[in-house]
Design a protein around this motif. Structure first.
Motif, mmCIF file in Angstrom:
data_model
loop_
_atom_site.group_PDB
_atom_site.id
_atom_site.type_symbol
_atom_site.label_atom_id
_atom_site.label_comp_id
_atom_site.label_asym_id
_atom_site.label_seq_id
_atom_site.Cartn_x
_atom_site.Cartn_y
_atom_site.Cartn_z
ATOM 1 N N THR A 52 0.847 -1.198 0.000
ATOM 2 C CA THR A 52 0.000 0.000 0.000
ATOM 3 C C THR A 52 0.879 1.242 0.000
ATOM 4 O O THR A 52 1.823 1.327 0.795
ATOM 5 N N PRO A 53 0.601 2.213 -0.859
ATOM 6 C CA PRO A 53 1.393 3.446 -0.852
ATOM 7 C C PRO A 53 1.185 4.236 0.444
ATOM 8 O O PRO A 53 0.064 4.607 0.775
ATOM 9 N N CYS A 54 2.262 4.437 1.185
ATOM 10 C CA CYS A 54 2.253 5.326 2.346
ATOM 11 C C CYS A 54 3.689 5.799 2.560
ATOM 12 O O CYS A 54 4.621 5.031 2.344
ATOM 13 N N ARG A 55 3.843 7.055 2.930
ATOM 14 C CA ARG A 55 5.178 7.643 3.096
ATOM 15 C C ARG A 55 5.925 7.037 4.267
ATOM 16 O O ARG A 55 7.093 6.744 4.185
ATOM 17 N N ASN A 56 5.230 6.908 5.391
ATOM 18 C CA ASN A 56 5.886 6.405 6.599
ATOM 19 C C ASN A 56 4.829 6.040 7.632
ATOM 20 O O ASN A 56 3.642 5.958 7.325
ATOM 21 N N ILE A 57 5.259 5.833 8.848
ATOM 22 C CA ILE A 57 4.354 5.379 9.908
ATOM 23 C C ILE A 57 3.283 6.427 10.237
ATOM 24 O O ILE A 57 2.217 6.095 10.748
ATOM 25 N N ALA A 85 22.629 -15.044 14.360
ATOM 26 C CA ALA A 85 22.744 -13.744 15.024
ATOM 27 C C ALA A 85 22.477 -13.856 16.518
ATOM 28 O O ALA A 85 21.667 -14.669 16.957
ATOM 29 N N ASP A 86 23.170 -13.015 17.272
ATOM 30 C CA ASP A 86 22.945 -12.926 18.715
ATOM 31 C C ASP A 86 21.711 -12.080 19.019
ATOM 32 O O ASP A 86 21.119 -12.194 20.084
ATOM 33 N N GLY A 87 21.361 -11.211 18.075
ATOM 34 C CA GLY A 87 20.215 -10.326 18.253
ATOM 35 C C GLY A 87 19.878 -9.669 16.928
ATOM 36 O O GLY A 87 20.429 -10.028 15.880
ATOM 37 N N LEU A 88 18.968 -8.711 16.983
ATOM 38 C CA LEU A 88 18.517 -8.016 15.778
ATOM 39 C C LEU A 88 18.340 -6.541 16.069
ATOM 40 O O LEU A 88 17.956 -6.173 17.183
ATOM 41 N N THR A 89 18.582 -5.732 15.074
ATOM 42 C CA THR A 89 18.216 -4.325 15.147
ATOM 43 C C THR A 89 17.082 -4.127 14.152
ATOM 44 O O THR A 89 17.201 -4.514 12.986
ATOM 45 N N ILE A 90 15.976 -3.569 14.625
ATOM 46 C CA ILE A 90 14.842 -3.226 13.773
ATOM 47 C C ILE A 90 14.788 -1.704 13.759
ATOM 48 O O ILE A 90 14.651 -1.076 14.813
ATOM 49 N N GLN A 91 14.905 -1.107 12.569
ATOM 50 C CA GLN A 91 14.902 0.354 12.458
ATOM 51 C C GLN A 91 13.779 0.810 11.537
ATOM 52 O O GLN A 91 13.451 0.128 10.563
ATOM 53 N N GLN A 92 13.240 1.986 11.841
ATOM 54 C CA GLN A 92 12.202 2.592 11.012
ATOM 55 C C GLN A 92 12.318 4.100 11.189
ATOM 56 O O GLN A 92 12.315 4.598 12.306
ATOM 57 N N PHE A 93 12.467 4.835 10.082
ATOM 58 C CA PHE A 93 12.703 6.278 10.111
ATOM 59 C C PHE A 93 11.522 7.020 9.491
ATOM 60 O O PHE A 93 10.898 6.518 8.557
ATOM 61 N N GLU A 95 10.334 10.843 7.964
ATOM 62 C CA GLU A 95 10.657 12.167 7.441
ATOM 63 C C GLU A 95 12.174 12.420 7.472
ATOM 64 O O GLU A 95 12.917 11.731 8.150
ATOM 65 N N SER A 96 12.607 13.400 6.713
ATOM 66 C CA SER A 96 14.041 13.702 6.570
ATOM 67 C C SER A 96 14.716 13.948 7.910
ATOM 68 O O SER A 96 15.807 13.432 8.171
ATOM 69 N N ALA A 97 14.071 14.708 8.764
ATOM 70 C CA ALA A 97 14.667 15.031 10.068
ATOM 71 C C ALA A 97 14.830 13.787 10.933
ATOM 72 O O ALA A 97 15.686 13.748 11.817
ATOM 73 N N GLY A 98 14.031 12.752 10.663
ATOM 74 C CA GLY A 98 14.126 11.503 11.405
ATOM 75 C C GLY A 98 15.046 10.487 10.750
ATOM 76 O O GLY A 98 15.170 9.367 11.226
ATOM 77 N N GLY A 99 15.670 10.866 9.641
ATOM 78 C CA GLY A 99 16.611 9.985 8.966
ATOM 79 C C GLY A 99 16.049 9.240 7.772
ATOM 80 O O GLY A 99 16.751 8.448 7.147
ATOM 81 N N GLN A 100 14.789 9.479 7.425
ATOM 82 C CA GLN A 100 14.190 8.780 6.295
ATOM 83 C C GLN A 100 14.763 9.301 4.985
ATOM 84 O O GLN A 100 14.880 10.516 4.788
ATOM 85 N N LEU A 105 6.997 3.771 3.444
ATOM 86 C CA LEU A 105 7.170 3.115 4.741
ATOM 87 C C LEU A 105 8.024 1.867 4.599
ATOM 88 O O LEU A 105 7.777 1.030 3.722
ATOM 89 N N HIS A 106 9.050 1.744 5.434
ATOM 90 C CA HIS A 106 9.875 0.542 5.426
ATOM 91 C C HIS A 106 10.537 0.333 6.778
ATOM 92 O O HIS A 106 10.800 1.276 7.509
ATOM 93 N N PHE A 107 10.753 -0.933 7.072
ATOM 94 C CA PHE A 107 11.441 -1.345 8.288
ATOM 95 C C PHE A 107 12.721 -2.063 7.885
ATOM 96 O O PHE A 107 12.721 -2.877 6.952
ATOM 97 N N HIS A 108 13.805 -1.772 8.585
ATOM 98 C CA HIS A 108 15.076 -2.463 8.403
ATOM 99 C C HIS A 108 15.137 -3.597 9.424
ATOM 100 O O HIS A 108 14.895 -3.371 10.607
ATOM 101 N N VAL A 109 15.473 -4.799 8.973
ATOM 102 C CA VAL A 109 15.697 -5.945 9.850
ATOM 103 C C VAL A 109 17.169 -6.307 9.669
ATOM 104 O O VAL A 109 17.577 -6.736 8.580
ATOM 105 N N ILE A 110 17.961 -6.118 10.731
ATOM 106 C CA ILE A 110 19.410 -6.269 10.626
ATOM 107 C C ILE A 110 19.911 -7.272 11.664
ATOM 108 O O ILE A 110 19.869 -7.004 12.866
#
Length: 143
Positions: A52-57, A85-93, A95-100, A105-110
């Motif tokens: 679904t088209p959406c910019r972010n959360i 992996a010992d663990g995971l980092t889940i990131q979500q940014f 707008e620009s000021a928030g690092g997007q 909308l996207h989530f990083h699974v690292i």
């Protein structure tokens, strides 16, 4: 209060969803797509997006968020196992000021390993063959 810009149908993730750009797909269902990040911060770095088209959360419907988070969890479980992996980092940014950087909308699974820092975001792309192999490892563990 600042007005939120409209969704850009030509963002890179929209183009991936339309098949206009390639991606190493890890998982797909009717509502979401998970694929390898081409500039990974660690081996096994996956992006999870809604179809679904959406910019972010901030503008995503709650039903969309529910589907995306279910896929994030599914991918995270597979990534932890596939990359020992010992663990995971889940990131979500947001707008620009928030690092997007990509305004879909996207989530990083690292996947993360104790004592190993994430690589900096340099803009360097991983070799396609490496991403293909990692995507295969993940797909084998996602049901």
């Amino acid at each position: 209060m600042h007005a939120t810009p409209a969704y850009d149908n030509d963002n890179v993730f929209a183009k991936i969803l339309r098949g206009e750009l390639p991606a190493h797909k890890v998982y797909e269902d009717e509502a979401t797509l998970a694929f390898m990040d081409i500039m990974p911060r660690a081996p096994g770095h996956v992006l999870v997006i809604p179809k679904t088209p959406c910019r972010n959360i901030l503008d995503a419907d709650q039903a969309v968020l529910s589907c995306v988070l279910a896929t994030v969890q599914k991918v995270a479980r597979a990534a932890k196992e596939a990359f020992s992996a010992d663990g995971l980092t889940i990131q979500q940014f947001n707008e620009s000021a928030g690092g997007q950087v990509v305004f879909h909308l996207h989530f990083h699974v690292i996947p993360r390993h104790a004592g190993v820092p994430m690589k900096p975001h340099t803009g360097d792309m991983a070799p396609s063959e490496e991403l293909r192999e990692q995507a295969e490892r993940l797909r084998a563990l996602i049901s």
